[in-house]
Design a protein around this motif. Sequence first.
Motif, short mmCIF file in Angstrom:
data_model
loop_
_atom_site.label_atom_id
_atom_site.label_comp_id
_atom_site.label_asym_id
_atom_site.label_seq_id
_atom_site.Cartn_x
_atom_site.Cartn_y
_atom_site.Cartn_z
N THR A 129 -8.10 -5.95 -2.21
CA THR A 129 -7.81 -5.32 -0.91
C THR A 129 -6.49 -4.57 -0.99
N GLU A 132 -4.38 -0.34 4.92
CA GLU A 132 -5.13 0.76 5.52
C GLU A 132 -4.24 1.96 5.81
N THR A 178 -11.42 3.65 0.08
CA THR A 178 -10.72 2.49 -0.47
C THR A 178 -10.28 2.74 -1.91
N VAL A 181 -7.01 1.39 -3.40
CA VAL A 181 -7.01 0.02 -3.92
C VAL A 181 -7.23 0.03 -5.43
N ALA A 197 -13.74 -3.06 -3.88
CA ALA A 197 -12.72 -2.87 -2.85
C ALA A 197 -13.40 -2.54 -1.53
N GLY A 199 -13.56 -2.41 2.70
CA GLY A 199 -12.59 -2.31 3.78
C GLY A 199 -12.84 -1.15 4.71
N HIS A 215 -16.74 1.62 7.30
CA HIS A 215 -16.47 0.66 6.24
C HIS A 215 -17.05 1.16 4.92
#
Length: 366
Positions: A129, A132, A178, A181, A197, A199, A215
Amino acid sequence: MSDIQAIQTRLMGDIAAAADLDAIEALRVSALGKAGTITALLKTLGGMTPDERQTKGPEIHALRETVTAALGARKAALDAAALDVKLAAEAIDMSLPADAAPRGSVHPVSQVMDELAEIFADMGFAVATGPEIEDDWRNFTALNIPETHPARAMHDTFYFPAQMNDAEGRAILLRTHTSPVQIRTMMSLEPPIRIIAPGRVYRSDSDATHTPMFHQVEGLVIDRGIHMGHLKWTLETFLKAYFERDDIVLRLRPSYFPFTEPSAEVDVGYKQEKGRRIVGGNGDEEGHAWMELLGSGMVNRRVIANCGLDPDEWQGFAFGVGVDRLAMLKYGMDDLRAFFDGDLRWLSHYGFGALSVPTLSGGVSA
């Protein structure tokens, strides 16, 4: 003692002596009803002279307020006494079933996230993770995305005000994928690396299949001797486990992404059944077609070098797919916006029980 005082004294005595709620209601009607004593006094005000009205009016209104308050207090006392008697006479039957408590549900996005983690954990992937709120170096530059790329435009990306730039002067934004990440992982861990990853990500877009926040899950493998065959096997294994079908057929089409080279769009075969897309089968077969599902490719040498690794020693592949899109295809939703409306009817229909824990042995959607 005046007539008004005499009426008040009588009524207050009657109220104090009232033995039950019926008696209180009868006193209320006799005093304040349409033909009640106090109502009759109020009606006399219209025939009085101004001087008489100035004297009598306040007394009559005060009488009404005093009697009304007394009636309310006596009624409350009788109610409390009646409840005490009822409670003393009743017993709680502990054998009776308790009332059903409200039960929530697991959101489809959370369920699919758990399914993905279960599937990839079985293939040796860890879950990574990251924040953001990112800087544009990790979100764009380190991923070999040029300064002139459309994704960097203000109408596609949510930027923070310039005064919030970081200490190195880099712009701050809501991450658009993401992929940062992946950058953070390659810069902090020694290869070999196998991560997914998942999120939330943000882009300036909104319609039936796009929302400003959605997402995504991305995968990254960095190791020695990695090639496209490893990528294709990983995606086939993942999609067969996710859709719980053995007839998943993939088609890789050449494409372009700044952060992978070579790059490939991944299509899956599907067919229409009762207005719903069912993933499975060969898209070239009769009754089937191809549907673009995700993007993938071999990690660009420049990206590997930007993270401080030697691209002559380490190779890898990456892929990315929308979690919301996967949920829509598997569970039959047709409007992405409903995912974020908070409609309890929608959630009760599409949501999952708290004990519906995905397992490969029982089926990830069990």
